[in-house]
Design a protein around this motif. Structure first.
Motif, PDB file in Angstrom:
ATOM      1  N   LEU A 198      46.521  41.188 -52.914  1.00  0.00           N
ATOM      2  CA  LEU A 198      46.418  39.859 -53.521  1.00  0.00           C
ATOM      3  C   LEU A 198      45.597  38.953 -52.618  1.00  0.00           C
ATOM      4  CD1 LEU A 198      47.895  39.331 -56.167  1.00  0.00           C
ATOM      5  CD2 LEU A 198      49.582  38.039 -54.875  1.00  0.00           C
ATOM      6  N   MET A 199      44.586  38.313 -53.176  1.00  0.00           N
ATOM      7  CA  MET A 199      43.744  37.400 -52.409  1.00  0.00           C
ATOM      8  C   MET A 199      43.982  35.942 -52.792  1.00  0.00           C
ATOM      9  SD  MET A 199      40.027  37.596 -54.228  1.00  0.00           S
ATOM     10  CE  MET A 199      39.948  39.321 -54.569  1.00  0.00           C
ATOM     11  N   GLY A 200      44.729  35.732 -53.902  1.00  0.00           N
ATOM     12  CA  GLY A 200      44.984  34.374 -54.350  1.00  0.00           C
ATOM     13  C   GLY A 200      45.759  34.388 -55.647  1.00  0.00           C
ATOM     14  N   THR A 201      45.926  33.198 -56.201  1.00  0.00           N
ATOM     15  CA  THR A 201      46.561  33.070 -57.508  1.00  0.00           C
ATOM     16  C   THR A 201      45.788  32.051 -58.337  1.00  0.00           C
ATOM     17  OG1 THR A 201      48.143  31.230 -57.204  1.00  0.00           O
ATOM     18  CG2 THR A 201      48.812  33.403 -56.370  1.00  0.00           C
ATOM     19  N   VAL A 202      45.976  32.141 -59.646  1.00  0.00           N
ATOM     20  CA  VAL A 202      45.356  31.203 -60.579  1.00  0.00           C
ATOM     21  C   VAL A 202      46.259  31.117 -61.798  1.00  0.00           C
ATOM     22  CG1 VAL A 202      43.918  32.975 -61.692  1.00  0.00           C
ATOM     23  CG2 VAL A 202      43.234  30.563 -61.811  1.00  0.00           C
ATOM     24  N   GLY A 203      46.336  29.946 -62.378  1.00  0.00           N
ATOM     25  CA  GLY A 203      47.142  29.843 -63.588  1.00  0.00           C
ATOM     26  C   GLY A 203      47.416  28.420 -63.992  1.00  0.00           C
ATOM     27  N   PHE A 204      48.407  28.297 -64.863  1.00  0.00           N
ATOM     28  CA  PHE A 204      48.705  27.014 -65.482  1.00  0.00           C
ATOM     29  C   PHE A 204      50.137  26.596 -65.214  1.00  0.00           C
ATOM     30  CE2 PHE A 204      45.528  29.185 -68.132  1.00  0.00           C
ATOM     31  CZ  PHE A 204      44.478  28.281 -67.996  1.00  0.00           C
ATOM     32  N   HIS A 205      50.307  25.303 -65.007  1.00  0.00           N
ATOM     33  CA  HIS A 205      51.627  24.694 -64.920  1.00  0.00           C
ATOM     34  C   HIS A 205      51.616  23.491 -65.862  1.00  0.00           C
ATOM     35  CE1 HIS A 205      49.110  22.929 -61.739  1.00  0.00           C
ATOM     36  NE2 HIS A 205      49.725  21.808 -62.022  1.00  0.00           N
ATOM     37  N   LEU A 206      52.763  22.870 -66.003  1.00  0.00           N
ATOM     38  CA  LEU A 206      52.896  21.738 -66.941  1.00  0.00           C
ATOM     39  C   LEU A 206      52.369  22.115 -68.325  1.00  0.00           C
ATOM     40  CD1 LEU A 206      51.861  18.765 -64.613  1.00  0.00           C
ATOM     41  CD2 LEU A 206      54.172  19.586 -65.132  1.00  0.00           C
ATOM     42  N   TRP A 207      52.647  23.344 -68.737  1.00  0.00           N
ATOM     43  CA  TRP A 207      52.212  23.839 -70.037  1.00  0.00           C
ATOM     44  C   TRP A 207      53.041  23.168 -71.121  1.00  0.00           C
ATOM     45  CZ3 TRP A 207      53.332  29.533 -71.826  1.00  0.00           C
ATOM     46  CH2 TRP A 207      52.761  29.752 -73.083  1.00  0.00           C
TER      47      TRP A 207
ATOM     48  N   ALA B  10      47.704  22.171 -70.666  1.00  0.00           N
ATOM     49  CA  ALA B  10      48.297  22.619 -69.405  1.00  0.00           C
ATOM     50  C   ALA B  10      47.373  22.186 -68.279  1.00  0.00           C
ATOM     51  CB  ALA B  10      48.476  24.136 -69.394  1.00  0.00           C
ATOM     52  N   GLU B  11      47.908  22.215 -67.054  1.00  0.00           N
ATOM     53  CA  GLU B  11      47.097  21.947 -65.872  1.00  0.00           C
ATOM     54  C   GLU B  11      46.846  23.258 -65.148  1.00  0.00           C
ATOM     55  OE1 GLU B  11      48.393  18.949 -63.147  1.00  0.00           O
ATOM     56  OE2 GLU B  11      48.367  17.400 -64.699  1.00  0.00           O
ATOM     57  N   ILE B  12      45.648  23.391 -64.628  1.00  0.00           N
ATOM     58  CA  ILE B  12      45.274  24.600 -63.902  1.00  0.00           C
ATOM     59  C   ILE B  12      45.481  24.394 -62.403  1.00  0.00           C
ATOM     60  CG2 ILE B  12      42.815  24.028 -63.624  1.00  0.00           C
ATOM     61  CD1 ILE B  12      42.287  27.040 -64.357  1.00  0.00           C
ATOM     62  N   GLY B  13      45.829  25.472 -61.740  1.00  0.00           N
ATOM     63  CA  GLY B  13      45.929  25.491 -60.288  1.00  0.00           C
ATOM     64  C   GLY B  13      45.420  26.826 -59.782  1.00  0.00           C
ATOM     65  N   TYR B  14      44.971  26.857 -58.542  1.00  0.00           N
ATOM     66  CA  TYR B  14      44.384  28.074 -57.981  1.00  0.00           C
ATOM     67  C   TYR B  14      44.274  27.936 -56.472  1.00  0.00           C
ATOM     68  CZ  TYR B  14      40.565  24.794 -58.568  1.00  0.00           C
ATOM     69  OH  TYR B  14      39.811  23.640 -58.556  1.00  0.00           O
ATOM     70  N   GLU B  15      44.221  29.062 -55.808  1.00  0.00           N
ATOM     71  CA  GLU B  15      43.938  29.111 -54.387  1.00  0.00           C
ATOM     72  C   GLU B  15      43.518  30.528 -54.011  1.00  0.00           C
ATOM     73  OE1 GLU B  15      47.495  30.570 -55.322  1.00  0.00           O
ATOM     74  OE2 GLU B  15      47.297  28.409 -55.411  1.00  0.00           O
ATOM     75  N   LEU B  16      42.685  30.606 -52.993  1.00  0.00           N
ATOM     76  CA  LEU B  16      42.192  31.886 -52.472  1.00  0.00           C
ATOM     77  C   LEU B  16      42.280  31.865 -50.949  1.00  0.00           C
ATOM     78  CD1 LEU B  16      38.818  32.526 -54.359  1.00  0.00           C
ATOM     79  CD2 LEU B  16      40.933  33.814 -54.631  1.00  0.00           C
ATOM     80  N   LEU B  17      42.490  33.036 -50.364  1.00  0.00           N
ATOM     81  CA  LEU B  17      42.399  33.144 -48.916  1.00  0.00           C
ATOM     82  C   LEU B  17      40.975  32.802 -48.462  1.00  0.00           C
ATOM     83  CD1 LEU B  17      44.419  36.419 -48.351  1.00  0.00           C
ATOM     84  CD2 LEU B  17      45.020  34.137 -47.505  1.00  0.00           C
ATOM     85  N   PRO B  18      40.820  32.127 -47.323  1.00  0.00           N
ATOM     86  CA  PRO B  18      39.485  31.703 -46.873  1.00  0.00           C
ATOM     87  C   PRO B  18      38.455  32.815 -46.770  1.00  0.00           C
ATOM     88  CG  PRO B  18      41.173  30.582 -45.609  1.00  0.00           C
ATOM     89  CD  PRO B  18      41.889  31.607 -46.462  1.00  0.00           C
ATOM     90  N   SER B  19      38.872  34.034 -46.466  1.00  0.00           N
ATOM     91  CA  SER B  19      37.900  35.128 -46.349  1.00  0.00           C
ATOM     92  C   SER B  19      37.235  35.452 -47.686  1.00  0.00           C
ATOM     93  CB  SER B  19      38.560  36.385 -45.766  1.00  0.00           C
ATOM     94  OG  SER B  19      39.654  36.781 -46.556  1.00  0.00           O
ATOM     95  N   TYR B  20      37.768  34.917 -48.790  1.00  0.00           N
ATOM     96  CA  TYR B  20      37.185  35.153 -50.120  1.00  0.00           C
ATOM     97  C   TYR B  20      36.468  33.928 -50.684  1.00  0.00           C
ATOM     98  CZ  TYR B  20      40.008  39.363 -49.986  1.00  0.00           C
ATOM     99  OH  TYR B  20      40.552  40.564 -49.624  1.00  0.00           O
TER     100      TYR B  20
END
Length: 175
Positions: A76-85, A92-102
């Motif tokens: 796993l290098m990160g996550t992506v998806g929706f909250h407040l659906w 919905a609102e989108i959120g995401y994050e990735l490890l800096p190496s990516y």
């Protein structure tokens, strides 16, 4: 059944307990959380709690969060998806994050494009929103590049590291 999504380079899949170490690594990284609105994790139990939260919001139709992995790897290098659906309001609102190496190689953009496509076709959303710290240039630029429209400024909207922070609000509409 949790939807598995693919792009040219990525698999987007459900986050499982076996991902605890990766989730801990991601959410304990100060660079990742610099503009996230939460403090870095201090132990792997917090990662377990977050994994449970991601699975609960999906079960309860409040959101959905995918783990992002390269097709060539199962890390796993990160996550992506929706909250407040809000299915009733089709948003919905989108959120995401990735490890800096990516960072800076188009992987975040690729994942976000795919989940937005899914949100309009399968979740029947009309609006995807995003709330981003004003000083988060990378995320602000990414959203604008992807076609999100900056709608305004939310003054002192987030409390982070002992300070109130202004955020921008964005939207991406189906049409």
């Amino acid at each position: 059944m949790f939807p598995v999504l693919e792009t040219d380079r990525l698999n987007l899949r459900q986050i499982h307990e076996r991902d605890r170490e990766s989730i801990y690594t991601l959410f304990s990284n100060e660079n990742v959380l610099r503009y996230y609105g939460q403090s870095p994790f201090e132990n792997e139990e917090q990662a377990n709690d977050l994994i449970n939260h991601f699975n609960n919001i999906y079960t309860n139709r409040k959101g959905i969060r995918w783990g992002i992995e390269l097709k060539a790897s199962e890390d796993l290098m990160g996550t992506v998806g929706f909250h407040l659906w809000s299915p009733n309001h089709r948003r919905a609102e989108i959120g995401y994050e990735l490890l800096p190496s990516y960072w800076n190689n188009g992987l975040g953009s690729e994942a976000i494009k795919r989940v937005i496509q899914y949100s309009f076709t399968e979740m029947k959303l009309h609006r995807v929103g995003a709330v981003v710290f004003v000083e988060n240039d990378a995320s602000n630029n990414l959203l604008e590049k992807l076609g999100f429209e900056k709608e305004g400024l939310l003054k002192e909207y987030m409390f982070h590291n002992g300070k109130y922070k202004d955020t921008y609000i964005y939207s991406f509409l189906k049409n």
